[in-house]
Motif scaffolding. Sequence first.
Motif, PDB file in Angstrom:
ATOM      1  N   LYS A  70       0.823  -1.206   0.000  1.00  0.00           N
ATOM      2  CA  LYS A  70       0.000   0.000   0.000  1.00  0.00           C
ATOM      3  C   LYS A  70       0.858   1.256   0.000  1.00  0.00           C
ATOM      4  N   ASN A  71       1.874   1.292   0.861  1.00  0.00           N
ATOM      5  CA  ASN A  71       2.719   2.487   0.955  1.00  0.00           C
ATOM      6  C   ASN A  71       3.553   2.697  -0.298  1.00  0.00           C
ATOM      7  N   VAL A  72       4.109   1.607  -0.845  1.00  0.00           N
ATOM      8  CA  VAL A  72       4.936   1.725  -2.049  1.00  0.00           C
ATOM      9  C   VAL A  72       4.092   2.185  -3.230  1.00  0.00           C
ATOM     10  N   VAL A  73       2.919   1.606  -3.398  1.00  0.00           N
ATOM     11  CA  VAL A  73       2.039   1.992  -4.506  1.00  0.00           C
ATOM     12  C   VAL A  73       1.637   3.451  -4.370  1.00  0.00           C
ATOM     13  N   ASN A  74       1.282   3.872  -3.173  1.00  0.00           N
ATOM     14  CA  ASN A  74       0.887   5.264  -2.973  1.00  0.00           C
ATOM     15  C   ASN A  74       2.047   6.209  -3.273  1.00  0.00           C
ATOM     16  N   TYR A  75       3.251   5.846  -2.827  1.00  0.00           N
ATOM     17  CA  TYR A  75       4.411   6.714  -3.030  1.00  0.00           C
ATOM     18  C   TYR A  75       4.771   6.815  -4.507  1.00  0.00           C
ATOM     19  N   MET A  76       4.685   5.709  -5.234  1.00  0.00           N
ATOM     20  CA  MET A  76       5.118   5.709  -6.633  1.00  0.00           C
ATOM     21  C   MET A  76       4.056   6.224  -7.601  1.00  0.00           C
ATOM     22  N   LEU A  77       2.793   6.178  -7.180  1.00  0.00           N
ATOM     23  CA  LEU A  77       1.736   6.635  -8.078  1.00  0.00           C
ATOM     24  C   LEU A  77       1.184   8.009  -7.708  1.00  0.00           C
ATOM     25  N   PHE A  78       0.954   8.253  -6.413  1.00  0.00           N
ATOM     26  CA  PHE A  78       0.151   9.420  -6.032  1.00  0.00           C
ATOM     27  C   PHE A  78       0.867  10.471  -5.198  1.00  0.00           C
ATOM     28  N   ASP A  79       1.961  10.137  -4.556  1.00  0.00           N
ATOM     29  CA  ASP A  79       2.560  11.026  -3.563  1.00  0.00           C
ATOM     30  C   ASP A  79       3.212  12.245  -4.226  1.00  0.00           C
ATOM     31  N   GLU A  80       2.709  13.434  -3.920  1.00  0.00           N
ATOM     32  CA  GLU A  80       3.255  14.653  -4.508  1.00  0.00           C
ATOM     33  C   GLU A  80       4.626  15.006  -3.936  1.00  0.00           C
ATOM     34  N   ASN A  81       4.999  14.379  -2.809  1.00  0.00           N
ATOM     35  CA  ASN A  81       6.337  14.596  -2.249  1.00  0.00           C
ATOM     36  C   ASN A  81       7.404  13.807  -3.001  1.00  0.00           C
ATOM     37  N   ASN A  82       6.972  12.878  -3.848  1.00  0.00           N
ATOM     38  CA  ASN A  82       7.889  12.105  -4.679  1.00  0.00           C
ATOM     39  C   ASN A  82       7.934  12.733  -6.072  1.00  0.00           C
ATOM     40  N   PRO A  83       9.040  13.363  -6.450  1.00  0.00           N
ATOM     41  CA  PRO A  83       9.095  14.033  -7.760  1.00  0.00           C
ATOM     42  C   PRO A  83       8.994  13.079  -8.945  1.00  0.00           C
ATOM     43  N   SER A  84       9.141  11.765  -8.668  1.00  0.00           N
ATOM     44  CA  SER A  84       9.033  10.787  -9.746  1.00  0.00           C
ATOM     45  C   SER A  84       7.742   9.990  -9.704  1.00  0.00           C
ATOM     46  N   SER A  85       6.822  10.332  -8.797  1.00  0.00           N
ATOM     47  CA  SER A  85       5.535   9.637  -8.795  1.00  0.00           C
ATOM     48  C   SER A  85       4.790   9.938 -10.091  1.00  0.00           C
ATOM     49  N   VAL A  86       3.856   9.089 -10.449  1.00  0.00           N
ATOM     50  CA  VAL A  86       3.092   9.316 -11.676  1.00  0.00           C
ATOM     51  C   VAL A  86       2.382  10.662 -11.617  1.00  0.00           C
ATOM     52  N   ARG A  87       1.804  10.992 -10.461  1.00  0.00           N
ATOM     53  CA  ARG A  87       1.126  12.287 -10.323  1.00  0.00           C
ATOM     54  C   ARG A  87       2.092  13.445 -10.576  1.00  0.00           C
ATOM     55  N   SER A  88       3.266  13.391  -9.956  1.00  0.00           N
ATOM     56  CA  SER A  88       4.247  14.461 -10.130  1.00  0.00           C
ATOM     57  C   SER A  88       4.744  14.534 -11.574  1.00  0.00           C
ATOM     58  N   CYS A  89       4.963  13.365 -12.177  1.00  0.00           N
ATOM     59  CA  CYS A  89       5.441  13.334 -13.572  1.00  0.00           C
ATOM     60  C   CYS A  89       4.430  13.952 -14.520  1.00  0.00           C
ATOM     61  N   LEU A  90       3.168  13.575 -14.367  1.00  0.00           N
ATOM     62  CA  LEU A  90       2.140  14.099 -15.263  1.00  0.00           C
ATOM     63  C   LEU A  90       1.935  15.595 -15.055  1.00  0.00           C
TER      64      LEU A  90
END
Length: 316
Positions: A70-90
């Motif tokens: 759950k935490n890894v998926v959230n961090y890699m897809l949705f977390d705005e604090n992660n500059p490489s998350s899908v949300r941040s990338c898009l």
Amino acid sequence: MLGRTASSLFWLSRYVERSEDMARLVDVGYRISLLPGVGNGGHREDWKSTLVSAGCEGGFFDLYDEMNEKNVVNYMLFDENNPSSVRSCLRTARDNARSVRTAITREMWESLNTTWIEFSDIKPHHMTRNKLPTLLDWIKERSMLFRGAMLGSILRNDTFHFSQLGAFVERADNTSRILDVKYHLLLPQTEMIGGGMDNYQWSTILRSVSAHRNYRWIYKDNRPKPWNVAEFLILRREMPRSLIHCYSWLTQSTSGIEQLYGERTPSIDITEQTYKTLREGDMTTIFADGLHEFLQNFIACNNELTMSLASDYNFA
């Protein structure tokens, strides 16, 4: 072309490609976590390798105490604090596209803008495990839609070349990191080599770069072999996510810019030297010298190319 325009085009394509790569890495972790008999420790280890492949391990542990799906998926897809998350990338890709709105086509803008709007409507807390594969497929499809819009509508000028540079630098980086991290995760398990779980894991890694069916076509091998997987992802030109395929395109793009601008820059030399290394490479030598060392050197050269492009063309 202004340096800031070239920079925006480069990073626009790079972040769209990265959003797809993040989805592919999460898909690998998800698929392997479905294996029976791996155990919680095995699941955690593979999710850790997913973070390492994405270069996100340090940032993850700054924000989360426990490493689980759950935490890894959230961090890699949705977390705005992660500059490489899908949300941040898009979001970053869309911001770059907006800044060069007159340099790209309507089809490119609309495909990316629609992707951002639809992704923004997704609520992370509504993302259940059974919905995850559908979302990951959608992210990959939207990236391919943008790339199709670009290839089908843009002039073959410097706008095209800088866009291609961003996409293939990112793709080469992703393939090399996946192979480096996953290869060393799986290869030491000698007692499992050739077993059902081992074959499934190698097959899943091939699927992460859309290479499973293509691998079987080339090698006529239903049970992926580590040596062949490494060769396929490094030296086979037919494979569109292999390192040599990426640098074939990068060489064409830097050469195209040279012809347009009438100037030879250091980034062209870096690209051609890396491409030459791959053209002249063979797996026997690569393994003798060390696969990890080869891949680490490649990643360093790929990063050097990015810095050289920024310097040569005054990226803002």
